[in-house]
Motif scaffolding. Structure first.
Motif, PDB file in Angstrom:
ATOM      1  N   LEU A 164      26.763  91.658  69.729  1.00 52.32           N
ATOM      2  CA  LEU A 164      26.919  91.584  71.184  1.00 52.32           C
ATOM      3  C   LEU A 164      26.684  90.167  71.697  1.00 52.32           C
ATOM      4  CD1 LEU A 164      25.127  94.832  72.420  1.00 52.32           C
ATOM      5  CD2 LEU A 164      27.582  94.446  72.125  1.00 52.32           C
ATOM      6  N   SER A 165      25.726  89.489  71.091  1.00 53.51           N
ATOM      7  CA  SER A 165      25.415  88.125  71.504  1.00 53.51           C
ATOM      8  C   SER A 165      26.509  87.147  71.098  1.00 53.51           C
ATOM      9  CB  SER A 165      24.080  87.697  70.883  1.00 53.51           C
ATOM     10  OG  SER A 165      23.824  86.332  71.132  1.00 53.51           O
ATOM     11  N   LYS A 166      27.046  87.335  69.899  1.00 51.06           N
ATOM     12  CA  LYS A 166      28.042  86.409  69.348  1.00 51.06           C
ATOM     13  C   LYS A 166      29.449  86.696  69.860  1.00 51.06           C
ATOM     14  CE  LYS A 166      29.123  84.233  64.917  1.00 51.06           C
ATOM     15  NZ  LYS A 166      28.849  84.257  63.444  1.00 51.06           N
ATOM     16  N   TYR A 167      29.763  87.980  70.041  1.00 53.78           N
ATOM     17  CA  TYR A 167      31.130  88.358  70.442  1.00 53.78           C
ATOM     18  C   TYR A 167      31.133  89.304  71.655  1.00 53.78           C
ATOM     19  CZ  TYR A 167      31.931  86.830  65.611  1.00 53.78           C
ATOM     20  OH  TYR A 167      31.957  86.122  64.438  1.00 53.78           O
ATOM     21  N   PRO A 168      30.543  88.917  72.774  1.00 50.14           N
ATOM     22  CA  PRO A 168      30.497  89.816  73.935  1.00 50.14           C
ATOM     23  C   PRO A 168      31.891  90.150  74.465  1.00 50.14           C
ATOM     24  CG  PRO A 168      29.891  87.580  74.559  1.00 50.14           C
ATOM     25  CD  PRO A 168      29.931  87.604  73.055  1.00 50.14           C
ATOM     26  N   HIS A 169      32.849  89.250  74.241  1.00 52.32           N
ATOM     27  CA  HIS A 169      34.214  89.428  74.727  1.00 52.32           C
ATOM     28  C   HIS A 169      35.023  90.373  73.839  1.00 52.32           C
ATOM     29  CE1 HIS A 169      33.586  86.087  72.074  1.00 52.32           C
ATOM     30  NE2 HIS A 169      34.845  85.993  71.773  1.00 52.32           N
ATOM     31  N   ILE A 170      34.470  90.753  72.675  1.00 54.19           N
ATOM     32  CA  ILE A 170      35.177  91.679  71.779  1.00 54.19           C
ATOM     33  C   ILE A 170      34.638  93.100  71.926  1.00 54.19           C
ATOM     34  CG2 ILE A 170      35.649  92.267  69.361  1.00 54.19           C
ATOM     35  CD1 ILE A 170      35.635  89.352  68.663  1.00 54.19           C
ATOM     36  N   ALA A 171      33.345  93.219  72.181  1.00 54.90           N
ATOM     37  CA  ALA A 171      32.675  94.522  72.161  1.00 54.90           C
ATOM     38  C   ALA A 171      33.341  95.575  73.041  1.00 54.90           C
ATOM     39  CB  ALA A 171      31.208  94.359  72.552  1.00 54.90           C
ATOM     40  N   ASN A 172      33.823  95.164  74.221  1.00 54.85           N
ATOM     41  CA  ASN A 172      34.415  96.151  75.136  1.00 54.85           C
ATOM     42  C   ASN A 172      35.904  96.377  74.866  1.00 54.85           C
ATOM     43  OD1 ASN A 172      35.414  93.760  76.068  1.00 54.85           O
ATOM     44  ND2 ASN A 172      34.786  94.024  78.200  1.00 54.85           N
ATOM     45  N   ARG A 173      36.441  95.777  73.801  1.00 59.16           N
ATOM     46  CA  ARG A 173      37.865  95.943  73.488  1.00 59.16           C
ATOM     47  C   ARG A 173      38.103  96.809  72.250  1.00 59.16           C
ATOM     48  NH1 ARG A 173      40.518  89.963  73.954  1.00 59.16           N
ATOM     49  NH2 ARG A 173      42.351  91.145  73.241  1.00 59.16           N
ATOM     50  N   ILE A 174      37.037  97.239  71.609  1.00 58.27           N
ATOM     51  CA  ILE A 174      37.188  97.997  70.369  1.00 58.27           C
ATOM     52  C   ILE A 174      36.489  99.352  70.476  1.00 58.27           C
ATOM     53  CG2 ILE A 174      37.462  95.967  68.891  1.00 58.27           C
ATOM     54  CD1 ILE A 174      34.526  96.122  68.221  1.00 58.27           C
ATOM     55  N   LYS A 175      36.972 100.307  69.688  1.00 66.38           N
ATOM     56  CA  LYS A 175      36.401 101.648  69.704  1.00 66.38           C
ATOM     57  C   LYS A 175      35.062 101.668  68.964  1.00 66.38           C
ATOM     58  CE  LYS A 175      40.739 104.222  70.001  1.00 66.38           C
ATOM     59  NZ  LYS A 175      41.608 105.228  69.348  1.00 66.38           N
ATOM     60  N   GLN A 176      34.267 102.650  69.307  1.00 65.65           N
ATOM     61  CA  GLN A 176      32.941 102.774  68.709  1.00 65.65           C
ATOM     62  C   GLN A 176      33.037 102.928  67.193  1.00 65.65           C
ATOM     63  OE1 GLN A 176      29.608 104.800  70.718  1.00 65.65           O
ATOM     64  NE2 GLN A 176      29.645 106.267  69.043  1.00 65.65           N
ATOM     65  N   LYS A 177      34.009 103.714  66.719  1.00 62.73           N
ATOM     66  CA  LYS A 177      34.123 103.933  65.272  1.00 62.73           C
ATOM     67  C   LYS A 177      34.462 102.638  64.533  1.00 62.73           C
ATOM     68  CE  LYS A 177      39.025 105.310  65.007  1.00 62.73           C
ATOM     69  NZ  LYS A 177      39.393 104.205  64.090  1.00 62.73           N
ATOM     70  N   ASP A 178      35.241 101.751  65.164  1.00 62.67           N
ATOM     71  CA  ASP A 178      35.579 100.478  64.534  1.00 62.67           C
ATOM     72  C   ASP A 178      34.381  99.541  64.496  1.00 62.67           C
ATOM     73  OD1 ASP A 178      38.272 101.047  63.934  1.00 62.67           O
ATOM     74  OD2 ASP A 178      38.863 100.605  65.999  1.00 62.67           O
ATOM     75  N   LEU A 179      33.619  99.528  65.588  1.00 68.28           N
ATOM     76  CA  LEU A 179      32.419  98.700  65.614  1.00 68.28           C
ATOM     77  C   LEU A 179      31.396  99.219  64.612  1.00 68.28           C
ATOM     78  CD1 LEU A 179      30.688  96.436  66.633  1.00 68.28           C
ATOM     79  CD2 LEU A 179      30.156  97.782  68.672  1.00 68.28           C
TER      80      LEU A 179
END
Length: 200
Positions: A164-179
Motif C-alpha cells: 500500500l505504501s509503495k503502490y497506492p495507485h495500484i491497490a484500488n485497481r486490482i481485485k482482492q484475489k489478485d492482490l
C-alpha cells in the motif's frame, strides 16, 4: 490486436528513459522507429508460458498482471504493470528460452513493445541505452530480492502495508484475489487483515 500508439505514449516512454539518459532528437527518432504498438482487452493474454518471449513491454495505458501457476494450480503473482512500467519475461527474452509466466490484462491496456533484434540494434547504434537498461534491470533485481526477503522475514500484514505504501495507485485497481496472490495469502486472510486495519 494493434493499438494506435499516440504521441502521448511516446512522450511517456521518452520521460521514462530520460530518468537515466539524455537522448538527442535523432536518437529519439531511432528509438521510436524500433517500437511497435500493441494492446489487449481486459482478460486477454499478452503472453503465455511455453514460447520464447519475443518482446519487452512498456505499458502506456491499463494494467497487466504477470504471474505463474504452480503444479497444484495455485496462482503466484510476480507484479502488476500499470502506466510507465516495463514488464515481460526477462530470462526468456534475453536467453531465448521458453517463458514461464503468463501476462494478462486486468484492464483494457495499451503498450509499446521492443523485440530482441531491435533491442540489440539500439545498443549498437545508441550505446548509452546499455546504461538505461542496466539501471532498469538492477532495479528489477533489487525489487525481486526485497520481495524474497519480505516473504521470509515479514508477516502478511506487514507485506500488505508495504504494498500500500509503495503502490497506492495500484491497490484500488486490482481485485482482492489478485492482490492476495501477490502477497502469497488467501483472499479470505487478506479480508481479515483489511478488517483488522480498518479498526485501528
Amino acid at each position: 490486436m494493434k493499438a494506435k500508439s499516440s504521441e502521448t505514449a511516446y512522450d511517456l516512454i521518452f520521460q521514462n528513459v530520460a530518468r537515466f539518459i539524455d537522448l538527442t532528437d535523432e536518437e529519439k527518432d531511432l528509438f521510436k522507429s524500433l517500437l511497435k504498438g500493441g494492446s489487449a482487452r481486459r482478460k486477454e493474454f499478452v503472453m503465455r508460458p511455453g514460447k520464447v518471449a519475443l518482446y519487452e513491454y512498456f505499458v502506456t495505458k491499463g494494467c497487466l498482471k504477470v504471474y505463474s501457476i504452480d503444479r497444484n494450480g495455485v496462482e503466484h503473482v510476480s507484479m502488476f504493470a500499470i502506466e510507465d512500467f516495463w514488464t515481460g519475461d526477462m530470462a526468456s527474452f534475453m536467453l531465448e528460452r521458453p517463458c514461464t509466466y503468463f501476462i494478462k490484462a486486468l484492464e483494457d491496456s495499451e503498450f509499446l513493445m521492443i523485440s530482441k533484434e531491435s533491442f540489440e540494434r539500439l545498443f549498437r547504434e545508441i550505446p548509452k541505452f546499455e546504461r538505461f537498461y542496466r539501471n532498469l534491470y538492477q532495479r528489477s533485481l533489487v525489487s525481486y530480492i526485497e520481495r524474497t526477503n519480505q516473504g521470509i522475514s515479514l508477516t502478511a500484514e506487514e507485506r500488505y502495508e508495504i504494498f500500500l505504501s509503495k503502490y497506492p495507485h495500484i491497490a484500488n485497481r486490482i481485485k482482492q484475489k489478485d492482490l492476495a496472490a501477490y502477497l502469497g495469502i488467501t483472499p479470505e486472510f487478506l479480508s481479515m487483515i483489511r478488517s483488522k486495519m480498518s479498526k485501528r
